[in-house]
Design an enzyme around this catalytic site. Structure first.
Site, PDB file in Angstrom:
ATOM      1  N   ASP A 194      37.063  19.898  65.490  1.00 15.05           N
ATOM      2  CA  ASP A 194      37.890  20.259  66.637  1.00 15.05           C
ATOM      3  C   ASP A 194      37.910  19.164  67.696  1.00 15.05           C
ATOM      4  O   ASP A 194      38.844  19.070  68.483  1.00 15.05           O
ATOM      5  CB  ASP A 194      37.391  21.555  67.266  1.00 15.05           C
ATOM      6  CG  ASP A 194      37.671  22.753  66.379  1.00 15.05           C
ATOM      7  OD1 ASP A 194      38.783  22.846  65.849  1.00 15.05           O
ATOM      8  OD2 ASP A 194      36.776  23.598  66.211  1.00 15.05           O
ATOM      9  N   HIS A 215      26.709  12.700  70.099  1.00 15.23           N
ATOM     10  CA  HIS A 215      27.004  14.121  70.222  1.00 15.23           C
ATOM     11  C   HIS A 215      26.005  15.014  69.492  1.00 15.23           C
ATOM     12  O   HIS A 215      26.313  16.169  69.198  1.00 15.23           O
ATOM     13  CB  HIS A 215      28.434  14.423  69.773  1.00 15.23           C
ATOM     14  CG  HIS A 215      29.422  14.233  70.874  1.00 15.23           C
ATOM     15  ND1 HIS A 215      29.936  15.272  71.599  1.00 15.23           N
ATOM     16  CD2 HIS A 215      29.930  13.102  71.404  1.00 15.23           C
ATOM     17  CE1 HIS A 215      30.753  14.800  72.524  1.00 15.23           C
ATOM     18  NE2 HIS A 215      30.762  13.486  72.426  1.00 15.23           N
ATOM     19  N   GLU A 221      41.648  29.676  63.267  1.00 15.62           N
ATOM     20  CA  GLU A 221      40.352  29.855  63.909  1.00 15.62           C
ATOM     21  C   GLU A 221      40.384  31.107  64.781  1.00 15.62           C
ATOM     22  O   GLU A 221      41.450  31.507  65.263  1.00 15.62           O
ATOM     23  CB  GLU A 221      39.958  28.644  64.768  1.00 15.62           C
ATOM     24  CG  GLU A 221      39.583  27.426  63.970  1.00 15.62           C
ATOM     25  CD  GLU A 221      38.833  26.386  64.781  1.00 15.62           C
ATOM     26  OE1 GLU A 221      38.476  26.688  65.953  1.00 15.62           O
ATOM     27  OE2 GLU A 221      38.615  25.281  64.275  1.00 15.62           O
TER      28      GLU A 221
END
Length: 524
Positions: free
Chosen positions: A162, A100, A273
């Protein structure tokens, strides 16, 4: 990535603008000396193309070999072998987790990529209870697997990203942030111990008490000082359920001041958030897309009138026998906020379902061929004192919409970060994460979308520089040594000294492009 992040709420990525892929390909030459290594696992010289791809989907740097380690000793032996070849060899080593990275940071052109997930597996994960519970897990283990194993014991890590389908070593090499970081700090603030393979091939146990300098160097160290092969992570009792809330604001000042108030309170939400929604059409159908369709009619029919809106997302953890008390607490907290009343939306889901929410969207996007596309993300830490200046210019002038990916904006507390680590943050007690999580298509017929996204990022960075915003990049990428020095600021000398101590030949993490093997010494 937001660690996590690195990789964020992809549920909000409903409209993806397609673009093109930029590839930088290096033809690998297989070093015959690697054949002499005796390993429990294996070195692959043929099929190496997967190790030359990542989530950013913009760079392809082919390695000479991929190591599938059967043990930590395989990693140590490989790094030690490369180290002993000395400066005359151009071989480097990069640890690759779940792939990632955004700009080839976990790739190694002509080098060796270590497939860290080969070290994973629940059988090697050990959960310890007691007054200070923790889990020992491989650096190549995915956080989703850590969560599932810990939940079996009624426990869970305190801080998250997340997106959970990231490796432990990957997020700890950056910071690991999400909506819990205002309270617990990033993931790197919740680690008791690390096992690290240095750039010399040494295997060292590190903590606050043992090899402390290396311990803090590796946390947020971008893989520059060692490969994290094992971590001891702090746990807490896990809740069963989550009350999940979203509301909208039309006023930026109210939006930010309410967030700052919430993260400063002792009794507050467990996760906080914010998102920026720039939608000139006035249609606003996706701001609550990850929820079940149980919202009140006024929320489903809400029209933005073409305004820039701001979404505040919060959760409160609870167990079933606490439901009434939690509802009372939530109502009291909501009564202090200045959101648009008609946009209140609430849902209740399991703790696992909430934490793994992005994966649901990933599955949907993969099915449509919209996951493995270029992701020209830009993640910034903005000092609280300049967030209004930043928002006025960036959201008011530079950005035209947010339809190609979510824009995160939420505050963090500096006091929850350890300044002994390598992570770089603004020099203010409160600062904001602002993350532009763009996606563009990979079709060769439309190169303009990616180009527009990259130019937009450049405009944002240029504004920050000219206006003296004092921002720092998260998941940073810089093209020159001078830019890296500016990024680290006063901590550059410490960073360079640590590189010299733990990876003197600059073997590790070449894809970060901070140091270069066989070049001038790190301290230059």
């Amino acid at each position: 990535m937001h660690c996590f992040l690195t990789q964020r709420n992809v549920a909000l990525v409903v409209f993806l603008v397609l673009g093109s892929v930029t590839m930088h390909v290096s033809d690998p030459v297989v070093p015959s000396s690697l054949d002499t290594l005796r390993l429990r696992g294996n070195l692959s010289f043929g099929d190496v193309s997967l190790a030359a791809r990542d989530f950013g989907n913009r760079y392809q740097l082919l390695p000479a070999a991929v190591l599938h380690p059967g043990s930590v000793s395989d990693i140590a032996a490989t790094v030690r072998h490369v180290y002993r070849l000395g400066q005359g060899s151009r071989l480097t080593v990069a640890a690759r987790g779940h792939g990632h990275s955004l700009q080839g940071q976990a790739q190694a052109a002509g080098g060796v990529v270590v497939h860290m997930e080969s070290l994973g597996g629940g059988g090697r994960m050990i959960v310890h209870g007691g007054e200070r519970p923790y889990v020992d897990a491989s650096g190549g283990e995915l956080w989703i697997n850590v969560l599932q194993e810990c939940l079996r014991h009624g426990l869970a890590p305190k801080s998250w990203t997340d997106y959970l389908h990231l490796t432990i070593g990957g997020t700890l090499s950056n910071a690991g942030i999400s909506g819990q970081a205002f309270r617990h700090g990033p993931q790197i603030s919740n680690v008791h111990q690390l096992e690290i393979v240095t750039g010399k091939g040494e295997v060292l146990n590190c903590s606050n008490e043992e090899n402390a300098d290396l311990f803090h160097a590796a946390l947020g160290g971008l893989g520059q000082f060692g490969i994290i092969t094992r971590a001891r992570i702090a746990l807490e009792p896990a809740p069963k359920m989550v009350k999940w809330i979203r509301v909208l604001y039309s006023d930026f000042t109210s939006f930010t001041e309410d967030q700052e108030m919430l993260i400063s309170m002792k009794e507050t939400f467990d996760y906080i958030e914010g998102f920026v929604i720039i939608n000139r059409t006035g249609l606003l159908n996706n701001w609550r897309s990850s929820f079940n369709p149980q919202d009140p009619a006024q929320a489903s029919q809400f029209d933005s009138d073409g305004r820039i809106l701001f979404c505040l997302e919060m959760t409160k953890n609870f167990n079933q026998d606490e439901a009434d008390d939690i509802n009372t607490q939530v109502e009291a907290l909501l009564s202090k906020l200045r959101y648009i009343p008609s946009t209140l939306f609430q849902s209740e889901v399991s703790y696992l379902e909430f934490l793994d929410r992005v994966h649901v969207s990933e599955v949907k996007l993969r099915s449509k061929g919209l996951w493995e596309v270029p992701h020209p993300w830009l993640n910034l830490f903005i000092p609280r004192s300049r967030i209004k200046d930043f928002a006025k210019e960036v959201f008011g002038k530079i950005l035209t919409d947010s339809s190609n990916g979510p824009i995160l904006l939420y505050p963090l507390n500096r006091s929850k970060w350890d300044n002994r680590t390598s992570a770089v943050i603004p020099d203010e007690e409160m600062f904001y994460l602002v993350a532009f999580l763009s996606s563009t298509p990979s079709t060769a017929s439309d190169r303009s979308s990616l180009d527009r996204a990259l130019k937009q990022n450049e405009r944002v960075l240029e504004f920050c520089k000219k206006a003296g915003i004092g921002m720092k990049q998260y998941l940073p990428y810089h093209a020159t040594r001078e830019d890296w020095k500016a990024h680290f600021g006063e901590s550059w000398e410490r960073f360079a000294r640590r590189k010299e101590a733990y990876d003197p030949l600059a073997i590790l993490a070449p894809g970060q492009r901070i140091f270069h093997k066989a070049a001038v010494r790190a301290s230059s």
